[in-house]
Design a protein around this motif. Sequence first.
Motif, PDB file in Angstrom:
ATOM      1  N   GLY A   1       5.873   8.015   0.576  1.00 49.65           N
ATOM      2  CA  GLY A   1       6.247   8.892   1.815  1.00 49.65           C
ATOM      3  C   GLY A   1       6.960   8.015   2.947  1.00 49.65           C
ATOM      4  N   MET A   2       6.517   6.944   3.045  1.00 52.48           N
ATOM      5  CA  MET A   2       7.025   6.163   4.112  1.00 52.48           C
ATOM      6  C   MET A   2       8.300   5.565   3.497  1.00 52.48           C
ATOM      7  SD  MET A   2       5.201   3.329   6.422  1.00 52.48           S
ATOM      8  CE  MET A   2       5.621   2.680   7.904  1.00 52.48           C
TER       9      MET A   2
ATOM     10  N   PHE B   1       0.900  -1.070  -0.101  1.00 53.23           N
ATOM     11  CA  PHE B   1      -0.014  -0.274   0.050  1.00 53.23           C
ATOM     12  C   PHE B   1       0.914   1.249   0.225  1.00 53.23           C
ATOM     13  CE2 PHE B   1      -1.694  -3.735   2.325  1.00 53.23           C
ATOM     14  CZ  PHE B   1      -2.967  -3.813   1.533  1.00 53.23           C
TER      15      PHE B   1
ATOM     16  N   ASP C   1      -3.732  -4.368  -8.007  1.00 57.74           N
ATOM     17  CA  ASP C   1      -4.305  -4.801  -6.341  1.00 57.74           C
ATOM     18  C   ASP C   1      -3.427  -5.803  -5.751  1.00 57.74           C
ATOM     19  OD1 ASP C   1      -6.071  -5.851  -4.595  1.00 57.74           O
ATOM     20  OD2 ASP C   1      -7.649  -6.079  -5.911  1.00 57.74           O
ATOM     21  N   ILE C   2      -3.201  -5.754  -4.595  1.00 58.08           N
ATOM     22  CA  ILE C   2      -2.101  -6.346  -3.839  1.00 58.08           C
ATOM     23  C   ILE C   2      -2.781  -7.976  -3.785  1.00 58.08           C
ATOM     24  CG2 ILE C   2      -3.643  -6.319  -1.601  1.00 58.08           C
ATOM     25  CD1 ILE C   2      -0.814  -6.282  -0.114  1.00 58.08           C
TER      26      ILE C   2
ATOM     27  N   VAL D   1       2.631   9.282   4.676  1.00 54.11           N
ATOM     28  CA  VAL D   1       3.328   9.199   6.085  1.00 54.11           C
ATOM     29  C   VAL D   1       4.403  10.290   5.884  1.00 54.11           C
ATOM     30  CG1 VAL D   1       4.963   7.671   7.565  1.00 54.11           C
ATOM     31  CG2 VAL D   1       3.049   6.942   6.261  1.00 54.11           C
TER      32      VAL D   1
ATOM     33  N   GLU E   1       1.175  -0.921  -4.987  1.00 56.45           N
ATOM     34  CA  GLU E   1       0.270   0.226  -4.885  1.00 56.45           C
ATOM     35  C   GLU E   1      -0.907   0.263  -6.096  1.00 56.45           C
ATOM     36  OE1 GLU E   1      -0.787   2.882  -2.749  1.00 56.45           O
ATOM     37  OE2 GLU E   1      -2.035   3.037  -4.526  1.00 56.45           O
TER      38      GLU E   1
END
Length: 388
Positions: free
Chosen positions: A15-16, A10, A54-55, A365, A32
């Motif tokens: 950002g993370m 995800f 899709d994961i 994040v 993602e």
Amino acid sequence: MTGIPMIDLFAGCGGMTQGFVEEGFDPLLAVEWDRAAAATYAANFGEDHVIAGDIADVPTKEIPRARVIIGGPPCQGFSNLGLKDITDPRNQLWREYLRFVSAANPEVFVIENVDRFSKSPEFQMLLSEQDHGTLKDYDLTHAVLNAADYGVAQRRKRTIVIGSRIGRIEMPAPTHAQRPAEGSALKPWRTLRDVIGHLPAKPASTELPTGADRKRDFNGETMPGPFTELDLHIKRNPRDESLERYSFVPPGGGRFDLPYKLQSRCWQDKPTGTTDVMGRGRWDAPSVTIRTEFYKPEKGQYLHPQWEPAPVQNHGYEGAVKGDPDRSVDRVITHYEASLIQDFPKDFKWVGTKIQIARQIGNAVPSGLARAIARQIRPFLDGRVPPA
Ligand SMILES: C[S@@+](CC[C@H](N)C(=O)[O-])C[C@H]1O[C@@H](n2cnc3c(N)ncnc32)[C@H](O)[C@@H]1O
């Protein structure tokens, strides 16, 4: 690969990942499904390891082993129904998450989620997996952290869960505080002035730049971008009535500062609550949480912090104080300003339309918070902290 191999699930625009990369981690897979967000991620961290889908469609045999997994599924709900039915579609994304943990077998995983996460059925599911399921080898710690306490110029509270099978990992200690006690090693919260004070008050354009060099192919699709730095410093075109409203809002104020006649009907009917609406930030404080629609002043305290009262108040609205047009900036923050408040580096590259990029910024994040977490877990992975 030289850094610590990790997977970002995800991943959004990354950002993370940005915070973890700065601390020496190396992404080997990112998943993602928002194509513009995945394209932004790819523009910054490489396309070779991005699955823009899709994961649930990622085959288990394609999940590499990794030392760390970061990113948590969006939380679906906070009903009191509990977690009775494991086939409830709300749990689907969490089952996917656990599938990745099983296959990649990371030493550590980090989940970021909304501040109420620990009250959710999804959180209960994690705890029950720790009791007797996929997570039985992991120690879990969790807390609500405020990004402002880690050097980000934004009050943004998020639940962080750290799962570790190499020794219990506590949350990183804050580095900043609103008002550090005398003699404390903590620094004061960073402010809007620190991160956007240097930018032009009047952005030149309302649009992202166009041109052949501003189109990017990603997975066979052409998208706008990449954009960087002042490309994103774009203003909006508010109506005169909106400008008139903005002019009455002082730093830290909001819709309650408007003359009654300038308030919208629904605000007139709702004399309390939603205090942030049509709010203005303060130079000497961090921003409120940047959300995905920060470009709409009715969504929060997103007016530019610069405002000074007019020396003469001759507007005809008794009791209201109007700003001086020459010393006030009556606009919402720009995409560039929002990205800096979210602690993205100024040369971060963005792909997508204005609305898509705003969503990526608001969903992220802040990298400063991610850095603090990465810095906390790194010694465990380096073997510098003996397992308890
Ligand atoms: C809170 S955002 C993640 C932000 C990211 N960690 C960052 O720091 O930039 C959650 C992301 O999950 C993505 N997402 C939701 N459901 C998904 C799915 N089934 N498969 C892949 N991605 C999904 C959303 O598009 C969104 O970008």
